[in-house]
Design an enzyme around this catalytic site. Structure first.
Site, PDB file in Angstrom:
ATOM      1  N   GLU A  52       0.828  -1.210   0.000  1.00  0.00           N
ATOM      2  CA  GLU A  52       0.000   0.000   0.000  1.00  0.00           C
ATOM      3  C   GLU A  52       0.859   1.254   0.000  1.00  0.00           C
ATOM      4  O   GLU A  52       0.528   2.257  -0.639  1.00  0.00           O
ATOM      5  CB  GLU A  52      -0.902   0.027   1.248  1.00  0.00           C
ATOM      6  CG  GLU A  52      -1.910  -1.116   1.335  1.00  0.00           C
ATOM      7  CD  GLU A  52      -1.356  -2.344   2.057  1.00  0.00           C
ATOM      8  OE1 GLU A  52      -0.152  -2.649   1.891  1.00  0.00           O
ATOM      9  OE2 GLU A  52      -2.127  -2.994   2.766  1.00  0.00           O
ATOM     10  N   MET A 163      19.674 -46.236  -8.347  1.00  0.00           N
ATOM     11  CA  MET A 163      20.076 -47.616  -8.589  1.00  0.00           C
ATOM     12  C   MET A 163      20.474 -48.242  -7.245  1.00  0.00           C
ATOM     13  O   MET A 163      20.698 -47.530  -6.259  1.00  0.00           O
ATOM     14  CB  MET A 163      21.257 -47.679  -9.562  1.00  0.00           C
ATOM     15  CG  MET A 163      20.989 -47.007 -10.899  1.00  0.00           C
ATOM     16  SD  MET A 163      19.447 -47.531 -11.679  1.00  0.00           S
ATOM     17  CE  MET A 163      19.923 -49.171 -12.226  1.00  0.00           C
ATOM     18  N   LEU A 204      22.773 -27.180  -1.293  1.00  0.00           N
ATOM     19  CA  LEU A 204      21.404 -26.778  -0.963  1.00  0.00           C
ATOM     20  C   LEU A 204      21.216 -25.266  -1.006  1.00  0.00           C
ATOM     21  O   LEU A 204      20.624 -24.675  -0.106  1.00  0.00           O
ATOM     22  CB  LEU A 204      20.964 -27.355   0.398  1.00  0.00           C
ATOM     23  CG  LEU A 204      20.882 -28.877   0.484  1.00  0.00           C
ATOM     24  CD1 LEU A 204      20.440 -29.333   1.877  1.00  0.00           C
ATOM     25  CD2 LEU A 204      19.905 -29.450  -0.555  1.00  0.00           C
ATOM     26  N   ARG A 207      20.699 -21.202  -6.956  1.00  0.00           N
ATOM     27  CA  ARG A 207      21.695 -20.656  -7.874  1.00  0.00           C
ATOM     28  C   ARG A 207      20.979 -19.871  -8.972  1.00  0.00           C
ATOM     29  O   ARG A 207      20.319 -20.446  -9.825  1.00  0.00           O
ATOM     30  CB  ARG A 207      22.569 -21.788  -8.401  1.00  0.00           C
ATOM     31  CG  ARG A 207      23.395 -22.379  -7.237  1.00  0.00           C
ATOM     32  CD  ARG A 207      24.216 -23.555  -7.624  1.00  0.00           C
ATOM     33  NE  ARG A 207      23.435 -24.722  -7.970  1.00  0.00           N
ATOM     34  CZ  ARG A 207      22.992 -25.637  -7.083  1.00  0.00           C
ATOM     35  NH1 ARG A 207      23.223 -25.501  -5.796  1.00  0.00           N
ATOM     36  NH2 ARG A 207      22.305 -26.686  -7.497  1.00  0.00           N
ATOM     37  N   SER A 234      19.999 -36.164  13.876  1.00  0.00           N
ATOM     38  CA  SER A 234      19.793 -36.623  15.258  1.00  0.00           C
ATOM     39  C   SER A 234      21.054 -37.230  15.869  1.00  0.00           C
ATOM     40  O   SER A 234      21.194 -37.286  17.083  1.00  0.00           O
ATOM     41  CB  SER A 234      18.628 -37.617  15.337  1.00  0.00           C
ATOM     42  OG  SER A 234      18.795 -38.626  14.385  1.00  0.00           O
ATOM     43  N   GLY A 302      16.117 -38.010   1.092  1.00  0.00           N
ATOM     44  CA  GLY A 302      16.031 -39.383   0.619  1.00  0.00           C
ATOM     45  C   GLY A 302      14.742 -40.049   1.079  1.00  0.00           C
ATOM     46  O   GLY A 302      13.857 -39.426   1.683  1.00  0.00           O
ATOM     47  N   ALA A 303      14.683 -41.343   0.791  1.00  0.00           N
ATOM     48  CA  ALA A 303      13.474 -42.121   1.047  1.00  0.00           C
ATOM     49  C   ALA A 303      13.124 -42.192   2.541  1.00  0.00           C
ATOM     50  O   ALA A 303      11.954 -42.235   2.912  1.00  0.00           O
ATOM     51  CB  ALA A 303      13.654 -43.525   0.483  1.00  0.00           C
ATOM     52  N   GLY A 307       9.655 -40.756   3.924  1.00  0.00           N
ATOM     53  CA  GLY A 307       8.714 -41.691   4.553  1.00  0.00           C
ATOM     54  C   GLY A 307       8.343 -41.241   5.959  1.00  0.00           C
ATOM     55  O   GLY A 307       7.174 -41.291   6.354  1.00  0.00           O
ATOM     56  N   ALA A 308       9.340 -40.779   6.715  1.00  0.00           N
ATOM     57  CA  ALA A 308       9.083 -40.369   8.101  1.00  0.00           C
ATOM     58  C   ALA A 308       8.160 -39.145   8.158  1.00  0.00           C
ATOM     59  O   ALA A 308       7.266 -39.068   9.011  1.00  0.00           O
ATOM     60  CB  ALA A 308      10.405 -40.064   8.807  1.00  0.00           C
TER      61      ALA A 308
HETATM   62  C1  AOF Z   1      -0.043  -5.084   4.528  1.00  0.00           C
HETATM   63  N1  AOF Z   1       0.582  -4.889   3.361  1.00  0.00           N
HETATM   64  O1  AOF Z   1       2.187  -5.359   1.904  1.00  0.00           O
HETATM   65  C2  AOF Z   1       2.095  -6.653   3.855  1.00  0.00           C
HETATM   66  C3  AOF Z   1       1.383  -6.885   5.066  1.00  0.00           C
HETATM   67  O2  AOF Z   1       6.864  -6.190  10.169  1.00  0.00           O
HETATM   68  P1  AOF Z   1       5.984  -5.569   9.150  1.00  0.00           P
HETATM   69  O3  AOF Z   1       5.645  -4.127   9.461  1.00  0.00           O
HETATM   70  O4  AOF Z   1       6.491  -5.714   7.731  1.00  0.00           O
HETATM   71  O5  AOF Z   1       4.583  -6.324   9.221  1.00  0.00           O
HETATM   72  C4  AOF Z   1       4.473  -7.631   8.774  1.00  0.00           C
HETATM   73  C5  AOF Z   1       3.042  -8.082   8.870  1.00  0.00           C
HETATM   74  O6  AOF Z   1       2.188  -7.210   8.118  1.00  0.00           O
HETATM   75  C6  AOF Z   1       2.844  -9.466   8.271  1.00  0.00           C
HETATM   76  O7  AOF Z   1       2.990 -10.459   9.243  1.00  0.00           O
HETATM   77  C7  AOF Z   1       1.416  -9.386   7.751  1.00  0.00           C
HETATM   78  O8  AOF Z   1       0.468  -9.585   8.785  1.00  0.00           O
HETATM   79  C8  AOF Z   1       1.320  -7.935   7.289  1.00  0.00           C
HETATM   80  N2  AOF Z   1       1.781  -7.856   5.907  1.00  0.00           N
HETATM   81  N3  AOF Z   1       0.321  -6.116   5.343  1.00  0.00           N
HETATM   82  O9  AOF Z   1      -0.944  -4.326   4.862  1.00  0.00           O
HETATM   83  C9  AOF Z   1       1.623  -5.619   2.976  1.00  0.00           C
HETATM   84  N4  AOF Z   1       3.199  -7.365   3.528  1.00  0.00           N
HETATM   85 ZN    ZN Z   2       0.828  -2.871   6.029  1.00  0.00          ZN
END
Ligand code: AOF
Ligand code: ZN
Length: 368
Positions: A52, A163, A204, A207, A234, A302-303, A307-308
């Site tokens: 906004e 494999m 991880l 890129r 763990s 991995g598997a 699975g877990a």
């Molecule tokens: C909005 N417009 O574009 C976004 C919102 O730490 P702040 O000030 O950036 O706040 C983050 C929180 O604001 C986020 O957890 C979510 O609830 C809201 N995000 N709100 O009006 C925005 N990105």
């Molecule tokens: Zn906001």
């Protein structure tokens, strides 16, 4: 009808933040006066102005008497930035159309309420499904405390992932692997296991040069953000010498007991996680990651871990890359699950999307 056109544009703008906003949501805003777009913007990065604010700056004086279309309820709290509802009121906006409420307990309807109290005409719910799809991780974490978990699997037509020797590079195509990089780049954290680290010593990382020319053109390189690498370890088997410990960004080792005897590079942290049968309690780990503001987890493992996680019931979505190859009976299976006696007990899924990626298929599934 016209409202939908502007909201669609706000949604499109919101998606531009998909690689960068975590732990904040993706939000877009379009300000319209007399049928003309006078301001627009999207949230780019946590700590920076909300959608906004960008749109209001562009609109300037022309925001007076205008309608603001926002993909998420304007915030009402002082976070890292001041409340957007106050900024909209101060600018003289006369109508706010929000796609959905913000479930963040700091906001949760208060933004819309305050706008209404100030005499602004308010509505919400327009294109709500599309707005939900923008922020599956953020919304799940705000509603439940848990991150949204996507489990990535790569397999042959006969459901094999390697494999018998362990050889697995590469079953899927370069196009599928680029697709993986693109999805990886959007998550808050990549989850893997010490078994994978010991076997492949992967970096991880995301890129940027592997994401493709279209992405590089649309998203400037300075937007690069590395998802946190979370490793289920763990038995404390990961060492400072493993490649992922030396990459840019953070590495979190999920352990039963931390190891104070090793000198870790600055980006490495040990997370102490409760045990379940001498292993990491995966449900507790997810809760902990939610508390650390991890919205969206991308699992590449991995598997065993796959699975877990399925058995623990923490997987929200499966992404399966299916290569048109047969690897045969001695090859390794997709995920380790205890043998079932009856078909009735088989974990079931429903397909939400099937797409072709190069020569492979990408299947998107949800547990049922
Ligand atoms: C909005 N417009 O574009 C976004 C919102 O730490 P702040 O000030 O950036 O706040 C983050 C929180 O604001 C986020 O957890 C979510 O609830 C809201 N995000 N709100 O009006 C925005 N990105
Ligand atoms: Zn906001």
């Amino acid at each position: 009808m016209r409202d939908e056109k502007y909201m669609a544009r706000a949604l499109m703008l919101a998606w531009r933040g998909k690689f960068t906003t975590t732990p904040n949501p993706n939000v877009g805003c379009v300000i319209v006066r007399d049928g003309e777009i006078v301001g627009e913007g999207w949230h780019q990065r946590a700590g920076e102005p909300h959608a906004e604010v960008h749109a209001l700056r562009m609109a300037g004086e022309r925001a007076k008497g205008a309608t603001a279309y926002v993909t998420l309820e304007p915030c009402s709290h002082h976070g890292r930035t001041p409340p957007c509802c106050d900024a909209l009121i101060a600018a003289g906006v006369s109508r706010v159309v929000a796609a959905m409420q913000d479930p963040n307990p700091e906001v949760a309807g208060r933004g819309l309420y305050r706008l209404q109290q100030a005499g602004v005409e308010v509505s919400h719910g327009l294109m709500m499904a599309e707005a939900e799809a923008l922020n599956r991780g953020f919304l799940k974490r705000m509603r439940t405390g848990f991150p949204f978990v996507q489990l990535k699997l790569g397999a042959s037509l006969d459901g094999r992932t390697a494999m018998a020797s362990g050889e697995s590079q590469w079953i899927t195509s370069p196009q599928a692997r680029q697709d993986v990089q693109r999805l990886r780049a959007q998550c808050s954290a990549i989850l893997s296991s010490s078994a994978t680290v010991l076997a492949d010593d992967p970096a991880l990382t995301v890129r940027w040069q592997e994401l493709g020319a279209d992405i590089q053109a649309d998203y400037p390189v300075e937007n690069l953000r590395q998802p946190v690498r979370v490793i289920v370890d763990s038995r404390n088997r990961v060492t400072p010498q493993h490649r992922l410990a030396q990459q840019p960004g953070e590495t979190w080792l999920a352990r039963l007991q931390s190891d104070e005897n090793q000198a870790w590079p600055p980006g490495v942290r040990q997370l102490q996680v409760p045990a379940l049968n001498q292993r990491i309690d995966l449900v507790a780990l997810m809760m902990l990651l939610g508390k650390q503001q991890i919205n969206h987890i991308w699992v590449e493992a991995g598997a065993q871990l796959a699975g877990a996680l399925l058995r623990a019931g923490v997987v929200d979505e499966l992404i399966v890359y299916l290569a048109p190859k047969l690897l045969g009976d001695s090859a390794r299976g997709l995920c380790t699950l205890p043998g079932l006696e009856r078909l009735h007990d088989a974990p079931a899924f429903s397909f939400s999307e099937v797409a072709q990626v190069g020569p492979d298929l990408r299947l998107t599934l949800r547990p049922v």
